[in-house]
Design a protein around this motif. Sequence first.
Motif, PDB file in Angstrom:
ATOM      1  N   LEU A  50      26.107 -79.280  25.279  1.00  0.00           N
ATOM      2  CA  LEU A  50      24.752 -79.779  25.086  1.00  0.00           C
ATOM      3  C   LEU A  50      24.003 -79.872  26.413  1.00  0.00           C
ATOM      4  N   MET A  51      22.701 -79.629  26.347  1.00  0.00           N
ATOM      5  CA  MET A  51      21.854 -79.745  27.531  1.00  0.00           C
ATOM      6  C   MET A  51      21.704 -81.211  27.922  1.00  0.00           C
ATOM      7  N   ASP A  52      21.834 -81.490  29.198  1.00  0.00           N
ATOM      8  CA  ASP A  52      21.574 -82.824  29.723  1.00  0.00           C
ATOM      9  C   ASP A  52      20.061 -83.007  29.804  1.00  0.00           C
ATOM     10  N   LEU A  53      19.500 -83.738  28.857  1.00  0.00           N
ATOM     11  CA  LEU A  53      18.052 -83.898  28.787  1.00  0.00           C
ATOM     12  C   LEU A  53      17.514 -84.724  29.946  1.00  0.00           C
ATOM     13  N   LYS A  54      18.356 -85.577  30.497  1.00  0.00           N
ATOM     14  CA  LYS A  54      17.925 -86.393  31.625  1.00  0.00           C
ATOM     15  C   LYS A  54      17.641 -85.532  32.847  1.00  0.00           C
ATOM     16  N   SER A  55      18.358 -84.427  32.968  1.00  0.00           N
ATOM     17  CA  SER A  55      18.167 -83.523  34.108  1.00  0.00           C
ATOM     18  C   SER A  55      17.081 -82.490  33.854  1.00  0.00           C
ATOM     19  N   ALA A  56      16.688 -82.344  32.593  1.00  0.00           N
ATOM     20  CA  ALA A  56      15.676 -81.342  32.262  1.00  0.00           C
ATOM     21  C   ALA A  56      14.296 -81.791  32.740  1.00  0.00           C
ATOM     22  N   GLU A  57      13.493 -80.823  33.146  1.00  0.00           N
ATOM     23  CA  GLU A  57      12.161 -81.132  33.649  1.00  0.00           C
ATOM     24  C   GLU A  57      11.295 -81.711  32.539  1.00  0.00           C
ATOM     25  N   ASN A  58      10.532 -82.755  32.864  1.00  0.00           N
ATOM     26  CA  ASN A  58       9.622 -83.400  31.902  1.00  0.00           C
ATOM     27  C   ASN A  58      10.348 -83.775  30.603  1.00  0.00           C
ATOM     28  N   ASN A  59      11.465 -84.507  30.761  1.00  0.00           N
ATOM     29  CA  ASN A  59      12.274 -84.828  29.584  1.00  0.00           C
ATOM     30  C   ASN A  59      11.626 -85.865  28.673  1.00  0.00           C
ATOM     31  N   ASP A  60      10.697 -86.692  29.197  1.00  0.00           N
ATOM     32  CA  ASP A  60       9.942 -87.662  28.402  1.00  0.00           C
ATOM     33  C   ASP A  60      10.833 -88.703  27.726  1.00  0.00           C
ATOM     34  N   LEU A  61      12.014 -88.973  28.249  1.00  0.00           N
ATOM     35  CA  LEU A  61      12.919 -89.911  27.594  1.00  0.00           C
ATOM     36  C   LEU A  61      12.353 -91.324  27.522  1.00  0.00           C
ATOM     37  N   ASP A  62      11.471 -91.668  28.454  1.00  0.00           N
ATOM     38  CA  ASP A  62      10.911 -93.022  28.462  1.00  0.00           C
ATOM     39  C   ASP A  62       9.959 -93.273  27.293  1.00  0.00           C
ATOM     40  N   LYS A  63       9.614 -92.233  26.547  1.00  0.00           N
ATOM     41  CA  LYS A  63       8.718 -92.403  25.400  1.00  0.00           C
ATOM     42  C   LYS A  63       9.465 -92.800  24.124  1.00  0.00           C
ATOM     43  N   TYR A  64      10.789 -92.769  24.195  1.00  0.00           N
ATOM     44  CA  TYR A  64      11.590 -93.018  23.009  1.00  0.00           C
ATOM     45  C   TYR A  64      12.151 -94.442  23.009  1.00  0.00           C
ATOM     46  N   VAL A  65      12.569 -94.903  21.849  1.00  0.00           N
ATOM     47  CA  VAL A  65      13.183 -96.220  21.724  1.00  0.00           C
ATOM     48  C   VAL A  65      14.422 -96.276  22.611  1.00  0.00           C
ATOM     49  N   LYS A  66      14.496 -97.315  23.425  1.00  0.00           N
ATOM     50  CA  LYS A  66      15.545 -97.412  24.439  1.00  0.00           C
ATOM     51  C   LYS A  66      16.946 -97.320  23.835  1.00  0.00           C
ATOM     52  N   GLY A  67      17.195 -98.075  22.773  1.00  0.00           N
ATOM     53  CA  GLY A  67      18.520 -98.060  22.168  1.00  0.00           C
ATOM     54  C   GLY A  67      18.885 -96.695  21.614  1.00  0.00           C
ATOM     55  N   GLY A  68      17.879 -95.956  21.144  1.00  0.00           N
ATOM     56  CA  GLY A  68      18.129 -94.612  20.630  1.00  0.00           C
ATOM     57  C   GLY A  68      18.516 -93.646  21.730  1.00  0.00           C
ATOM     58  N   VAL A  69      17.859 -93.761  22.882  1.00  0.00           N
ATOM     59  CA  VAL A  69      18.200 -92.916  24.034  1.00  0.00           C
ATOM     60  C   VAL A  69      19.610 -93.239  24.517  1.00  0.00           C
ATOM     61  N   GLU A  70      19.905 -94.527  24.628  1.00  0.00           N
ATOM     62  CA  GLU A  70      21.212 -94.948  25.143  1.00  0.00           C
ATOM     63  C   GLU A  70      22.358 -94.522  24.217  1.00  0.00           C
ATOM     64  N   ALA A  71      22.046 -94.324  22.938  1.00  0.00           N
ATOM     65  CA  ALA A  71      23.083 -93.894  21.992  1.00  0.00           C
ATOM     66  C   ALA A  71      23.643 -92.519  22.349  1.00  0.00           C
ATOM     67  N   TYR A  72      22.872 -91.733  23.108  1.00  0.00           N
ATOM     68  CA  TYR A  72      23.309 -90.387  23.497  1.00  0.00           C
ATOM     69  C   TYR A  72      23.691 -90.322  24.975  1.00  0.00           C
ATOM     70  N   GLN A  73      23.926 -91.472  25.571  1.00  0.00           N
ATOM     71  CA  GLN A  73      24.416 -91.544  26.945  1.00  0.00           C
ATOM     72  C   GLN A  73      25.845 -92.072  26.880  1.00  0.00           C
ATOM     73  N   TYR A  74      26.799 -91.176  27.081  1.00  0.00           N
ATOM     74  CA  TYR A  74      28.190 -91.470  26.772  1.00  0.00           C
ATOM     75  C   TYR A  74      28.981 -91.892  28.008  1.00  0.00           C
ATOM     76  N   PRO A  75      29.832 -92.918  27.855  1.00  0.00           N
ATOM     77  CA  PRO A  75      30.715 -93.299  28.968  1.00  0.00           C
ATOM     78  C   PRO A  75      31.577 -92.124  29.400  1.00  0.00           C
ATOM     79  N   GLY A  76      31.641 -91.905  30.696  1.00  0.00           N
ATOM     80  CA  GLY A  76      32.466 -90.826  31.212  1.00  0.00           C
ATOM     81  C   GLY A  76      31.785 -89.476  31.262  1.00  0.00           C
TER      82      GLY A  76
END
Length: 432
Positions: free
Chosen positions: A124-150
Amino acid sequence: MRSIAKKLVALACAGGLTLGMTACTGGSSTSNEGGGEKNAAAGEVDGDITLQTWSLKNDKFTPYFEKLVKDFEKENPKVKVKWMDQPGDGYEDKLLQQANADELPDVVNIPPEFGLPLAKAGKLMDLKSAENNDLDKYVKGGVEAYQYPGVEGSYGYPWYLGVSFNYWNKDLLKKAGIDKAPANEEEFLADAQKAAEKGVAMVSQAPSIGTLSARGVKVWDPDARKFTFNSEDGVKIVEEYAKLYQAGAIPAELITAVDKGNIGNEAFYKETLAGIQSTPSFADDVVTNAPSLEGKVEVTEPWETPQLLVQGVAVAKNSKHPAAALALAKYLTNNENQVAFVKIAKGFMPGTQEGNKDAASLRDGSETDLMKQALDVSGKTVQRAELLTPVEMSDEMKTAVLQEIALALQGNKTPKEALDSAVQKCNAMIEQ
């Protein structure tokens, strides 16, 4: 999650997937190798790409997706989108097959637990590293659900969300001598005990992993890869529920309700249960299935950390047209398209912050008063909700936990014995 992670690692070690030595030897990955998302996603938005959804091709949703694809292609004339949909059953295995064959669709509908092994496998593409990912526009808990330990990075855009909150039968609360719905845990425990003494059941389920996590218990240690919910705090919560069960605050048929469908809902409809946690769609269900309850039901926010259910959209790292794939993922999950989607998928909330700030924007004019209340409360609740159940926990593990806790509530084990046994069983499954 039915051991999809285990299958991916096994296939990788056999040469089917490129995971890296740490996965094959049982270690944990610390990054999604390869990089290049920023440069790849900054290219020209063109090419033929595929969008894959999960069990959404039907009379209800097909017109929505056909219009969305048409509108996206109009805005991006160099892109051609093929929409494909997979049936509900077997989706985990289908994703596994696609990943193993290096044929994961460019944009794919994926829940967090399915995304974990794919992210670890570098699919999967790391959206955090992608240009203009706009992650701050989404619900925080929803974004964090796809940020995996390790695994460094972020691997999904929140698309449509589910969140539960409190529904109360005001007449039953009044019968129990309770003037207003509880506003915190202390009031809830005291009111439930008081209601039980008057013959009113007020608690709709035994404590689950989500219950423990919502009340601050650390249930999973990502570094040690061990479950840890048999702590003193976890035991104390089960002790409290055991007292409530023995007092009659929890109907006996609900303490192992994981395999018994909508027993709690039916009890609420029949007015044998004074309180239940459920999603916005339950408001419509109440009106449809128990019209006599109209005007008797009150909706309140949960006082504990709300449990978040997440469906999201990921981008394949090996997409031949990453800029177009990223653009489509962002288009599908932008606020306008998310609001339009959840108006059709009633009971879900959009994955954008903006869409949840104005609950009125989610209405189509056909809502009952109870649904309007539910949407208002849901919009507030979802903003602070989190994915409380670790993605590593399978359905088999959840069942084992509920079975052990049921034994504690029935007095067949002490709460400590039950949680120790549940942790032992879950950790054994993780090691398998």
